[in-house]
Design a protein around this motif. Structure first.
Motif, PDB file in Angstrom:
ATOM      1  N   PRO A 136       0.816  -1.221   0.000  1.00  0.00           N
ATOM      2  CA  PRO A 136       0.000   0.000   0.000  1.00  0.00           C
ATOM      3  C   PRO A 136       0.851   1.272   0.000  1.00  0.00           C
ATOM      4  O   PRO A 136       0.574   2.206  -0.765  1.00  0.00           O
ATOM      5  CB  PRO A 136      -0.806  -0.110   1.295  1.00  0.00           C
ATOM      6  N   GLY A 137       1.876   1.337   0.815  1.00  0.00           N
ATOM      7  CA  GLY A 137       2.704   2.537   0.914  1.00  0.00           C
ATOM      8  C   GLY A 137       3.443   2.849  -0.377  1.00  0.00           C
ATOM      9  O   GLY A 137       3.698   4.012  -0.708  1.00  0.00           O
ATOM     10  N   LEU A 138       3.778   1.822  -1.119  1.00  0.00           N
ATOM     11  CA  LEU A 138       4.486   2.014  -2.385  1.00  0.00           C
ATOM     12  C   LEU A 138       3.526   2.508  -3.461  1.00  0.00           C
ATOM     13  O   LEU A 138       3.860   3.392  -4.260  1.00  0.00           O
ATOM     14  CB  LEU A 138       5.139   0.688  -2.789  1.00  0.00           C
ATOM     15  N   GLU A 139       2.318   1.972  -3.490  1.00  0.00           N
ATOM     16  CA  GLU A 139       1.326   2.428  -4.469  1.00  0.00           C
ATOM     17  C   GLU A 139       0.980   3.901  -4.249  1.00  0.00           C
ATOM     18  O   GLU A 139       0.867   4.664  -5.210  1.00  0.00           O
ATOM     19  CB  GLU A 139       0.055   1.564  -4.407  1.00  0.00           C
ATOM     20  N   VAL A 140       0.826   4.297  -3.002  1.00  0.00           N
ATOM     21  CA  VAL A 140       0.511   5.698  -2.703  1.00  0.00           C
ATOM     22  C   VAL A 140       1.624   6.615  -3.216  1.00  0.00           C
ATOM     23  O   VAL A 140       1.376   7.649  -3.829  1.00  0.00           O
ATOM     24  CB  VAL A 140       0.297   5.893  -1.182  1.00  0.00           C
ATOM     25  N   ALA A 141       2.875   6.204  -2.996  1.00  0.00           N
ATOM     26  CA  ALA A 141       4.012   7.040  -3.404  1.00  0.00           C
ATOM     27  C   ALA A 141       4.127   7.136  -4.922  1.00  0.00           C
ATOM     28  O   ALA A 141       4.597   8.141  -5.461  1.00  0.00           O
ATOM     29  CB  ALA A 141       5.304   6.479  -2.813  1.00  0.00           C
ATOM     30  N   LEU A 142       3.703   6.103  -5.629  1.00  0.00           N
ATOM     31  CA  LEU A 142       3.834   6.086  -7.090  1.00  0.00           C
ATOM     32  C   LEU A 142       2.698   6.827  -7.797  1.00  0.00           C
ATOM     33  O   LEU A 142       2.836   7.231  -8.956  1.00  0.00           O
ATOM     34  CB  LEU A 142       3.878   4.633  -7.590  1.00  0.00           C
ATOM     35  N   GLU A 143       1.606   7.027  -7.096  1.00  0.00           N
ATOM     36  CA  GLU A 143       0.442   7.696  -7.677  1.00  0.00           C
ATOM     37  C   GLU A 143       0.854   9.043  -8.297  1.00  0.00           C
ATOM     38  O   GLU A 143       1.519   9.854  -7.666  1.00  0.00           O
ATOM     39  CB  GLU A 143      -0.592   7.914  -6.557  1.00  0.00           C
TER      40      GLU A 143
END
Ligand code: ZN
Length: 159
Positions: free
Chosen positions: A43-50
């Motif tokens: 989840p934390g990686l997806e948020v950062a890549l958004e």
């Protein structure tokens, strides 16, 4: 094109722990392709890549709560060594797949004595703060088939 839900994103990444030791990397392999926004990455990686686009680099620090969760000591279990009678040379660090209500869980042998074996079902990265060094290589729209399957398709792969 920017990273958003239902885009297929290709990234190069290196994962290190707080001491800078490399735990995983795409270096030497093809970039990792994934379908964004459906929970295929942490989840934390997806948020950062958004909102990122091809060519952008980012450093992301992910606390356990956004990564593989906190360690749960209740996931340690001591069982009789008799359960492993058919395993030759049981040793610390050996991993076994166990079927339970949640599907397959991997447990790791963490302690052995004459009578008992202690197993730990925590993810091996649980409780760890993770540093990702990520470069976005490509962003494209997912195909209808990828959306239906819920994952990205690499060239030549037909699963
Ligand atoms: Zn598929």
């Amino acid at each position: 094109m920017q990273v958003s839900k239902n885009m297929v994103v290709a990234i190069d990444y290196t994962l290190t722990d707080v001491a800078g030791e490399i735990l995983d990397t795409s270096d030497g392999n093809d970039p990792l392709s994934y379908l964004h926004g459906v929970g295929n990455l942490l989840p934390g990686l997806e948020v950062a890549l958004e909102g990122k686009s091809a060519g952008q680099q980012l450093q992301v620090t992910i606390p356990p709560s956004q990564g593989y969760g906190e360690r749960n000591e209740q996931l340690r279990q001591t069982v009789s060594r008799e359960n492993f009678a058919d395993v030759d040379d049981i040793a610390i660090g050996m991993q076994f797949q166990v079927d339970d209500d949640d599907g397959d869980t991997v447990v790791t042998v963490v302690e052995i004595d004459d009578d008992n074996v202690t197993l730990d079902a925590n993810h091996e990265l649980a409780g760890m703060t993770l540093h990702f060094d990520v470069t976005v290589r490509e962003v494209r729209e997912a195909t209808a088939e990828e959306l239906e399957h819920g994952h990205a398709h690499e060239p030549g792969c037909d699963h």
